[in-house]
Motif scaffolding. Structure first.
Motif, PDB file in Angstrom:
ATOM      1  N   PHE A 126      -8.718  10.674   6.716  1.00  0.00           N
ATOM      2  CA  PHE A 126      -9.381   9.220   7.228  1.00  0.00           C
ATOM      3  C   PHE A 126     -10.300   9.504   8.425  1.00  0.00           C
ATOM      4  N   GLN A 168     -14.479  -4.158  -0.302  1.00  0.00           N
ATOM      5  CA  GLN A 168     -13.007  -4.229  -0.015  1.00  0.00           C
ATOM      6  C   GLN A 168     -12.585  -6.238  -0.404  1.00  0.00           C
ATOM      7  N   SER A 178      -6.115   1.502   8.494  1.00  0.00           N
ATOM      8  CA  SER A 178      -4.937   0.512   9.561  1.00  0.00           C
ATOM      9  C   SER A 178      -4.087   0.030   9.393  1.00  0.00           C
ATOM     10  N   ASP A 185       1.214  -0.810   0.076  1.00  0.00           N
ATOM     11  CA  ASP A 185       0.402   0.065  -0.434  1.00  0.00           C
ATOM     12  C   ASP A 185       0.632   1.357   0.213  1.00  0.00           C
ATOM     13  N   VAL A 215      -4.781   0.723   3.769  1.00  0.00           N
ATOM     14  CA  VAL A 215      -5.842   1.198   4.251  1.00  0.00           C
ATOM     15  C   VAL A 215      -6.982  -0.044   3.783  1.00  0.00           C
ATOM     16  N   LYS A 216      -8.502   0.630   4.725  1.00  0.00           N
ATOM     17  CA  LYS A 216      -9.159  -0.838   4.927  1.00  0.00           C
ATOM     18  C   LYS A 216     -10.407  -0.224   3.901  1.00  0.00           C
ATOM     19  N   TYR A 217     -10.987  -0.874   2.681  1.00  0.00           N
ATOM     20  CA  TYR A 217     -11.855  -0.327   2.229  1.00  0.00           C
ATOM     21  C   TYR A 217     -13.329  -0.539   2.535  1.00  0.00           C
ATOM     22  N   LYS A 218     -14.164  -0.234   2.662  1.00  0.00           N
ATOM     23  CA  LYS A 218     -16.025  -0.909   3.338  1.00  0.00           C
ATOM     24  C   LYS A 218     -16.636  -2.144   2.397  1.00  0.00           C
ATOM     25  N   PHE A 259     -16.876  -0.632   9.949  1.00  0.00           N
ATOM     26  CA  PHE A 259     -17.631   0.464   8.570  1.00  0.00           C
ATOM     27  C   PHE A 259     -19.008   0.537   9.343  1.00  0.00           C
ATOM     28  N   GLU A 272     -16.691   4.440   4.180  1.00  0.00           N
ATOM     29  CA  GLU A 272     -15.888   4.480   3.010  1.00  0.00           C
ATOM     30  C   GLU A 272     -14.865   3.194   2.864  1.00  0.00           C
ATOM     31  N   LYS A 273     -13.663   4.109   4.587  1.00  0.00           N
ATOM     32  CA  LYS A 273     -12.018   3.809   3.866  1.00  0.00           C
ATOM     33  C   LYS A 273     -12.427   4.272   5.518  1.00  0.00           C
TER      34      LYS A 273
END
Length: 221
Positions: free
Chosen positions: A161, A89, A129, A62, A84-87, A118, A125-126
């Motif tokens: 964020f 993902q 982490s 990342d 980065v974690k996405y909803k 989330f 949305e993100k």
């Protein structure tokens, strides 16, 4: 040399060479003594360690991870693996051959699911982490973990964020996160976590690390 007076530099691991520095550091200082790796005896499993390395590489890719160096000694004092974690993902499908690593991966997924990241903020949305935090043994006990977590918090705020998540698998990282305003939204004792009815992490009752905590901090809201 007095390592109590730290002269530190911070750089993002956003090149191939720097990503390799992070991975090499983790293999030296994190993989073998991290509580869930130690308690699952993953270090005895060559295939499992290889799969842990691949898992870590995907996080480092990342290009957000942090390298902290001592400008005086020229040593790497610590690293923080950040992603980065996405909803919505999509998890990459990785064929896991090692039973030990499969159990570690399932535990980490369990922590992530129970954190309900989330669901904490409407329309989130993100999130940032902090996936791994490791300090060189020569620099432990000097507040470096706290310094690195503060850097992650400041980075997340600067980038807009709204939430930061950390899965703390040691007593030390849990204390550092709590002292910086993180909330433990889920915790589980290692002695109580089972996979297929079997305790995965066998830790002596006198060991300092007895539980894992999913930690969150809401910012910019």
């Amino acid at each position: 040399m007095d390592r109590n007076v730290l002269n530190l530099s911070f750089e993002v691991a956003n090149t191939s060479a720097k990503r390799m520095q992070v991975l090499k550091f983790l293999k030296q200082h994190f993989f073998l003594d991290e509580p869930i790796v130690e308690a699952s005896k993953l270090y005895e499993d060559e295939q499992g360690l290889k799969e842990l390395e691949n898992y870590t590489k995907a996080l480092i890719d990342d290009d957000l991870s942090l390298i902290v160096s001592d400008l005086t000694s020229k040593e790497i004092a610590g690293v923080a693996v950040i992603s980065v974690k996405y909803k919505n993902q999509t998890k990459s499908v990785q064929k896991i051959k090692s039973k030990k690593f499969e159990r570690v991966a399932k535990f980490l997924e369990h922590l992530e699911n129970e954190a309900k990241t989330f669901q904490r903020i409407d329309n989130l949305e993100k999130a940032i982490s902090l996936d791994m935090l490791s300090v060189n043994p020569n620099y432990r006990g000097k507040g470096l973990a706290k310094i690195m977590i503060e850097k992650v918090i400041n980075f997340a705020k600067e980038k807009g964020f709204k939430l930061i998540r950390i899965d703390c698998t040691s007593l030390f990282s849990t204390k550092a996160a709590l002292n910086l305003g993180f909330e433990s939204v889920y915790r589980i004792k290692y002695a109580e976590y089972k996979d297929d009815g079997e305790i995965v992490f066998k830790i002596n009752e006198n060991h300092p690390h007895q539980e894992a905590n999913a930690m969150l901090q809401i910012i910019n809201v």
